[in-house]
Enzyme design. Sequence first.
Site, PDB file in Angstrom:
ATOM      1  N   ASP A 152      -1.837   5.491  -5.597  1.00 23.39           N
ATOM      2  CA  ASP A 152      -2.298   4.453  -4.758  1.00 23.39           C
ATOM      3  C   ASP A 152      -2.356   3.015  -5.184  1.00 23.39           C
ATOM      4  OD1 ASP A 152      -2.562   2.912  -2.171  1.00 23.39           O
ATOM      5  OD2 ASP A 152      -4.851   4.653  -2.413  1.00 23.39           O
ATOM      6  N   ASP A 167       0.778  -0.987  -0.217  1.00 24.52           N
ATOM      7  CA  ASP A 167       0.059   0.190  -0.044  1.00 24.52           C
ATOM      8  C   ASP A 167       1.034   1.072   0.211  1.00 24.52           C
ATOM      9  OD1 ASP A 167      -1.673   1.678   0.057  1.00 24.52           O
ATOM     10  OD2 ASP A 167      -2.301   1.744   1.787  1.00 24.52           O
TER      11      ASP A 167
END
Length: 592
Positions: free
Chosen positions: A424, A234
């Site tokens: 992201d 992440d």
Amino acid sequence: MPGVIEETNKPTEPRPVGIKPPTWAWLGLTAQAIIFLSLGRSKRSLSHSFEPKPGRNITRTLEVGMVGNPTMNTLVYCVLGAAPICISRQLAGRHPIIYSPVFLILHWLVVSRIGSSLVTERSNSGPGLDMIPLISLAFLFALPADTFGAPTNVAPVSGQAISLLRRNQSPRDVTQWGALAKRQRDNLIAKYGDATTRKRSTGYNLIVDQQYDSSYYGSLAIGTPAVSFDVKLDTGSSDLWLASSSCGTSCGSVSTYNPSSSSTFQNLSTPFTILYDSGSADGYVAQDTVQMAGFSVASQGFAVVDAVSQALLASPVSGFLGLAWQSLSSSGQMPLWQILASSNAWDSALFAVQLTRYKNDSTAQVLEPGGVLNMGYTNSSLYTGSIDYIDIPGTPSYWYIPLISMTVQGNSISIDSGTTAVIDTGTTNIGGPASSVQAIYAQIPGSQPATGEWEGYYSFPCSTTVNVELSFGGATWSISPVDFAFTQTSSTVCIGAFFETTTSTGFPSWIIGDTFLKNVYSVFRYNPPSVGFANLSSIAIAENGAAGTVPSATFGAISAAVTNTSDAPRGHALSASLSTLLFLAFSVVLLL
């Protein structure tokens, strides 16, 4: 499932057979014998001239064997001096403190003092031979605690044979062969090149595509002994956390981390909470040794989580690996990647990501090969042309960059000046301001706002091919029509990957997730802080939908190890040297 890592491809260091102290240690014992011989003779002469005072009960210690025979005196002293060293040698293997000059000097002085006491006249209440076992035992307990973990050293029996088993070599892809060749070259340069140059390295971690491009995870190992876990990669957060063995039903069936199973675990006793769009996690902050892609970081800060929102983890994923900057960290701990980049452990202070696509493969399984995370280098076989870097416009927190322009079906979408977007990997789709998302779907005939649980998304005819292009200030990048179509709700109706979202004032207004990142080779650079993109090579594109084996945990032999000092608590630093300080203090007391 977690498992203790077995480094089958890493040669183990041969254990010494028939342990012998170093040559200079024997020289030290010889010098000790000479000192004891001198002491014995001097004490012998003193004992003959000594006259007891009236009224005191004086006895001679070893009157014949010790005082009367200097040679026997010396042998006894040598046994007393050598025994603690030999025993500690067997206990500690080759621990450097056992044979350090300071240790030997203190040892000689203390044992000489004991010997000096033995040959003098003493009262019944004074020190004597009965103190020898206690003092010898005290020497052993004064050793640092970390010296008692040595392997046993047993000489092999003559004629004994060990059968060898040849294993078939497993196939390697281009990424693995390239990393192996580079590691071999780096090792030779480090071994035979400039010895003053700090050793750097590179590594890679194979990624798994979970639930048809919905999520991508990698693997790492934590603890001593190291236990493997799968973690979601992440770049939109900065915390490493794992579900703990005390998590209970909220963690479902995922593999959990047990702090009591690791000898290097340390609880920092700091509460931890992190919020995501899809849920939250709560626990406490701790430190342990973490390994990933051939790198090891001691005292890495992370969170041990004992409460997790139900939708946050999907087996086999046991936690998150945040790959953004420390300033964004909920725990305050420096992320793993940032420690490695800032400590010069990498050849290049960056990491890169290539993600695969399986959503348009009707035969795809829930888990498929997901690409690769390159650490410390860019893999030129996975991209073509140059990497277009865009600097982070402010203080690094998220990996955010300016979003300059966007076109849909060839038509420009209005983007406000100063708009920024977070890159992201932990987000599946692309979120943006409601007005911009509405403008996107206005370019697609037959699209309309979705309802119910799809609120914020839009539907459109699956027969429509949608072309989207983005620019962040340099080159223009395309999103595949396959990726624009997030899913189908019927045979003719699809849900688009762009959805409406709101962000707090001052935060980036766009979240660019895997819908875009599957179309580029993405690079995240430490200095200057920036994000780079490059076109995928034919090799990378060929991995999309390709039949393959889901990668197992990829750790590799440790090529570089660092210690996290930015977050180390004072208590931890003290405990590491406490045993040595106690040893030195004990020796000084005996000398007084």
